[in-house]
Design a protein around this motif. Sequence first.
Motif, PDB file in Angstrom:
ATOM      1  N   GLY A 188     -13.689 120.006  -4.581  1.00 30.42           N
ATOM      2  CA  GLY A 188     -13.118 118.788  -4.011  1.00 30.42           C
ATOM      3  C   GLY A 188     -11.639 118.630  -4.250  1.00 30.42           C
ATOM      4  N   ASP A 189     -11.062 119.418  -5.180  1.00 30.61           N
ATOM      5  CA  ASP A 189      -9.625 119.372  -5.420  1.00 30.61           C
ATOM      6  C   ASP A 189      -8.871 120.089  -4.301  1.00 30.61           C
ATOM      7  N   THR A 190      -7.602 119.759  -4.175  1.00 27.70           N
ATOM      8  CA  THR A 190      -6.732 120.349  -3.159  1.00 27.70           C
ATOM      9  C   THR A 190      -5.764 121.322  -3.805  1.00 27.70           C
ATOM     10  N   VAL A 191      -5.514 122.430  -3.111  1.00 30.30           N
ATOM     11  CA  VAL A 191      -4.526 123.412  -3.565  1.00 30.30           C
ATOM     12  C   VAL A 191      -3.436 123.488  -2.507  1.00 30.30           C
ATOM     13  N   GLN A 192      -2.188 123.329  -2.926  1.00 31.64           N
ATOM     14  CA  GLN A 192      -1.036 123.475  -2.025  1.00 31.64           C
ATOM     15  C   GLN A 192      -0.428 124.855  -2.245  1.00 31.64           C
ATOM     16  N   TYR A 193      -0.104 125.554  -1.157  1.00 27.28           N
ATOM     17  CA  TYR A 193       0.485 126.886  -1.245  1.00 27.28           C
ATOM     18  C   TYR A 193       1.946 126.829  -0.843  1.00 27.28           C
ATOM     19  N   SER A 194       2.751 127.613  -1.511  1.00 25.96           N
ATOM     20  CA  SER A 194       4.126 127.847  -1.078  1.00 25.96           C
ATOM     21  C   SER A 194       4.346 129.347  -1.135  1.00 25.96           C
ATOM     22  N   ILE A 195       5.337 129.815  -0.416  1.00 31.20           N
ATOM     23  CA  ILE A 195       5.584 131.248  -0.368  1.00 31.20           C
ATOM     24  C   ILE A 195       7.052 131.542  -0.641  1.00 31.20           C
ATOM     25  N   VAL A 196       7.279 132.758  -1.109  1.00 31.34           N
ATOM     26  CA  VAL A 196       8.632 133.281  -1.315  1.00 31.34           C
ATOM     27  C   VAL A 196       8.688 134.604  -0.565  1.00 31.34           C
ATOM     28  N   HIS A 197       9.733 134.782   0.242  1.00 27.32           N
ATOM     29  CA  HIS A 197       9.873 136.028   1.000  1.00 27.32           C
ATOM     30  C   HIS A 197      11.343 136.419   1.055  1.00 27.32           C
ATOM     31  N   ASN A 198      11.617 137.626   1.499  1.00 26.91           N
ATOM     32  CA  ASN A 198      12.987 138.112   1.570  1.00 26.91           C
ATOM     33  C   ASN A 198      13.471 138.309   3.010  1.00 26.91           C
ATOM     34  N   ALA A 199      12.823 137.660   3.958  1.00 25.97           N
ATOM     35  CA  ALA A 199      13.190 137.812   5.373  1.00 25.97           C
ATOM     36  C   ALA A 199      14.311 136.851   5.746  1.00 25.97           C
ATOM     37  N   ASP A 200      15.107 137.281   6.716  1.00 28.54           N
ATOM     38  CA  ASP A 200      16.132 136.385   7.254  1.00 28.54           C
ATOM     39  C   ASP A 200      15.484 135.265   8.066  1.00 28.54           C
ATOM     40  N   SER A 201      14.507 135.647   8.856  1.00 30.40           N
ATOM     41  CA  SER A 201      13.774 134.638   9.627  1.00 30.40           C
ATOM     42  C   SER A 201      12.351 135.130   9.877  1.00 30.40           C
ATOM     43  N   ILE A 202      11.418 134.219   9.739  1.00 32.46           N
ATOM     44  CA  ILE A 202      10.001 134.527   9.965  1.00 32.46           C
ATOM     45  C   ILE A 202       9.628 133.993  11.344  1.00 32.46           C
ATOM     46  N   TRP A 243     -11.229 126.093   5.437  1.00 28.37           N
ATOM     47  CA  TRP A 243     -10.770 125.026   4.538  1.00 28.37           C
ATOM     48  C   TRP A 243      -9.258 124.895   4.446  1.00 28.37           C
ATOM     49  N   LEU A 244      -8.508 125.574   5.326  1.00 29.66           N
ATOM     50  CA  LEU A 244      -7.042 125.451   5.339  1.00 29.66           C
ATOM     51  C   LEU A 244      -6.607 124.342   6.287  1.00 29.66           C
ATOM     52  N   SER A 245      -5.528 123.672   5.936  1.00 25.00           N
ATOM     53  CA  SER A 245      -4.972 122.640   6.814  1.00 25.00           C
ATOM     54  C   SER A 245      -4.339 123.256   8.051  1.00 25.00           C
ATOM     55  N   CYS A 246      -3.870 124.495   7.935  1.00 28.98           N
ATOM     56  CA  CYS A 246      -3.197 125.179   9.037  1.00 28.98           C
ATOM     57  C   CYS A 246      -3.189 126.668   8.725  1.00 28.98           C
ATOM     58  N   ASP A 247      -3.571 127.513   9.690  1.00 31.63           N
ATOM     59  CA  ASP A 247      -3.578 128.956   9.415  1.00 31.63           C
ATOM     60  C   ASP A 247      -2.367 129.685   9.985  1.00 31.63           C
ATOM     61  N   THR A 248      -1.412 128.942  10.577  1.00 33.83           N
ATOM     62  CA  THR A 248      -0.209 129.562  11.137  1.00 33.83           C
ATOM     63  C   THR A 248       1.067 128.884  10.639  1.00 33.83           C
ATOM     64  N   CYS A 249       0.997 128.205   9.509  1.00 36.74           N
ATOM     65  CA  CYS A 249       2.184 127.557   8.945  1.00 36.74           C
ATOM     66  C   CYS A 249       2.514 128.164   7.582  1.00 36.74           C
ATOM     67  N   SER A 250       3.680 127.835   7.086  1.00 33.84           N
ATOM     68  CA  SER A 250       4.146 128.478   5.853  1.00 33.84           C
ATOM     69  C   SER A 250       3.539 127.892   4.583  1.00 33.84           C
ATOM     70  N   ASN A 251       3.256 126.610   4.568  1.00 33.73           N
ATOM     71  CA  ASN A 251       2.806 125.964   3.341  1.00 33.73           C
ATOM     72  C   ASN A 251       1.553 125.115   3.571  1.00 33.73           C
ATOM     73  N   PRO A 252       0.422 125.736   3.877  1.00 33.43           N
ATOM     74  CA  PRO A 252      -0.787 124.940   4.085  1.00 33.43           C
ATOM     75  C   PRO A 252      -1.370 124.464   2.754  1.00 33.43           C
TER      76      PRO A 252
END
Length: 102
Positions: free
Chosen positions: A32-46, A56-65
């Motif tokens: 029942g708890d929520t997990v927030q994801y963040s990412i780190v990358h070395n790209a100029d633009s994604i 169970w993801l809020s969004c499968d095509t965003c950076s921080n679901p």
Amino acid sequence: ANNCSVSNNITLSEPIQLSVEIIPAADSIFLGDTVQYSIVHNADSIISYLWEPSSWLSCDTCSNPFSIPRENIVYTLTITDSNSCLATNSTTIFIKPPKVYY
């Protein structure tokens, strides 16, 4: 036609290898708890993000679901940059057993 020739040197450089790291707010949660994801990358633009599975993801095509998983799950993120290079990484979320009170 006049026996002329031209030569030139060209240097081609490869882009830096794309990498991505997934940082979950927690890797072990209670049901029942929520997990927030963040990412780190070395790209100029994604240009795209793809999280799999999308369960169970809020969004499968965003950076921080965020996710509210109902069981242990491994999420895999694939990013694509403006050079069409891909990078993939995974993270596992474990569901802790419920606390029992007597």
